[in-house]
Design an enzyme around this catalytic site. Sequence first.
Site, PDB file in Angstrom:
ATOM      1  N   HIS A 210       0.908  -1.236  -0.212  1.00 34.83           N
ATOM      2  CA  HIS A 210       0.054   0.049   0.126  1.00 34.83           C
ATOM      3  C   HIS A 210       0.768   1.193   0.150  1.00 34.83           C
ATOM      4  O   HIS A 210       1.992   1.274   0.096  1.00 34.83           O
ATOM      5  CB  HIS A 210      -0.781   0.099   1.182  1.00 34.83           C
ATOM      6  CG  HIS A 210      -0.456  -0.007   2.502  1.00 34.83           C
ATOM      7  ND1 HIS A 210       0.502  -1.077   3.192  1.00 34.83           N
ATOM      8  CD2 HIS A 210       0.110   1.111   3.316  1.00 34.83           C
ATOM      9  CE1 HIS A 210       0.871  -0.707   4.234  1.00 34.83           C
ATOM     10  NE2 HIS A 210       0.628   0.432   4.397  1.00 34.83           N
ATOM     11  N   ASP A 212       0.716   5.053   1.583  1.00 32.65           N
ATOM     12  CA  ASP A 212       0.277   5.665   2.949  1.00 32.65           C
ATOM     13  C   ASP A 212      -0.627   6.849   2.622  1.00 32.65           C
ATOM     14  O   ASP A 212      -1.424   7.020   3.011  1.00 32.65           O
ATOM     15  CB  ASP A 212       1.317   6.142   4.032  1.00 32.65           C
ATOM     16  CG  ASP A 212       1.847   4.842   4.714  1.00 32.65           C
ATOM     17  OD1 ASP A 212       1.299   4.064   4.749  1.00 32.65           O
ATOM     18  OD2 ASP A 212       2.868   5.193   5.439  1.00 32.65           O
ATOM     19  N   HIS A 274       4.867   0.091   0.410  1.00 35.07           N
ATOM     20  CA  HIS A 274       5.334  -0.958   1.419  1.00 35.07           C
ATOM     21  C   HIS A 274       4.428  -1.956   2.032  1.00 35.07           C
ATOM     22  O   HIS A 274       3.227  -1.771   1.486  1.00 35.07           O
ATOM     23  CB  HIS A 274       6.188   0.009   2.159  1.00 35.07           C
ATOM     24  CG  HIS A 274       5.164   0.921   3.070  1.00 35.07           C
ATOM     25  ND1 HIS A 274       4.722   2.179   2.706  1.00 35.07           N
ATOM     26  CD2 HIS A 274       4.292   0.552   4.123  1.00 35.07           C
ATOM     27  CE1 HIS A 274       3.948   2.493   3.417  1.00 35.07           C
ATOM     28  NE2 HIS A 274       3.621   1.873   4.396  1.00 35.07           N
ATOM     29  N   ARG A 284       3.964  -8.663  17.926  1.00 41.19           N
ATOM     30  CA  ARG A 284       4.907  -7.458  17.325  1.00 41.19           C
ATOM     31  C   ARG A 284       4.216  -6.146  17.604  1.00 41.19           C
ATOM     32  O   ARG A 284       3.025  -5.953  17.427  1.00 41.19           O
ATOM     33  CB  ARG A 284       4.833  -7.729  15.547  1.00 41.19           C
ATOM     34  CG  ARG A 284       5.591  -6.676  14.805  1.00 41.19           C
ATOM     35  CD  ARG A 284       5.120  -6.806  13.440  1.00 41.19           C
ATOM     36  NE  ARG A 284       6.001  -6.117  12.453  1.00 41.19           N
ATOM     37  CZ  ARG A 284       5.901  -4.835  11.992  1.00 41.19           C
ATOM     38  NH1 ARG A 284       4.780  -4.411  12.647  1.00 41.19           N
ATOM     39  NH2 ARG A 284       6.642  -4.404  10.953  1.00 41.19           N
TER      40      ARG A 284
END
Length: 305
Positions: A210, A212, A274, A284
């Site tokens: 995608h 941002d 990214h 995470r």
Amino acid sequence: SSELVMNSSSKIGDAHRRKKKITPRQFGRRIAVVCACILIALNVYRVWLKYRINEYRKNSESSTPRVKTSKNVTCAARQNDLVQNCSPVRCGRVIQEGFITREECGKIIELAEFGMKHGGGAGGATILDFPSGALSRGNQFINLHQLLSSKGQKLPQEGTRLLKEVIHRIRQEISNHFGVSSIMGTTPRFVSRMDQKPAQNMHDEYWHEHVDANQYPGFEYTALIYLNDQGLDYTGGLFSFIDEDIAKGQAKVETISPKCGKLVYFTSGPENVHRVHKVESGLRYALTIAFTCDKSKELSGEWNA
């Protein structure tokens, strides 16, 4: 007389054997003692192992140079109006090791978990956005600030103060690197907790490529700080930039291994496609911060650090 001696010896032996015979209750007690000893040994080993892991992390942190690497990329076309001293005149991405300490990582995780204990996503991602209070709960979002207020509570002051300070340091770092002075904080500003649970809705599918600025109109600069270690605290969960190689007709992938304190920041346009890889095990944690040049999307109030 020899028979008497033999009979006497036999009786003594029988009595001795009867005396040494273990009852079920005695046997159970001995098993309990053995199990207790094993548990004590396991606890001692667990404490020792935790100590060794902490020592390894401290030594790793102290021996890791504060390396900063950067890469310039060609800026893609922008839909937003150019704003002097704010819009990027050059685009790129930066990776900086050890931007915050391991202690600071831990305190931000504690702050996030203080809020996340009131929710938790149904799929693999739980999000807590600090300015709005939006918190994943099941397949929806609740307002954490309202929930805490109804209970006479609020976010811990120490953790909140640290988070604002870290955001301010990120703003300064981005401003200095890209040579801009008028960037403004925008929302969302969130900590994400990701695990291996299967996605339950589209918001859980964090692993897609995608941009941002497309996902959040108004984004000009994105920053990520990783709060724990890939490979130690979780598996999977890598981060990749995907650059299209037009000449070769294929993509070039630059993959980053998250580590506590590592800062990654970049211009938010199509030049920096990214993705996050799926988490395979463990938890995470990462902090996402963004900045805008659009006055209408500027944060107001305490969170515009």
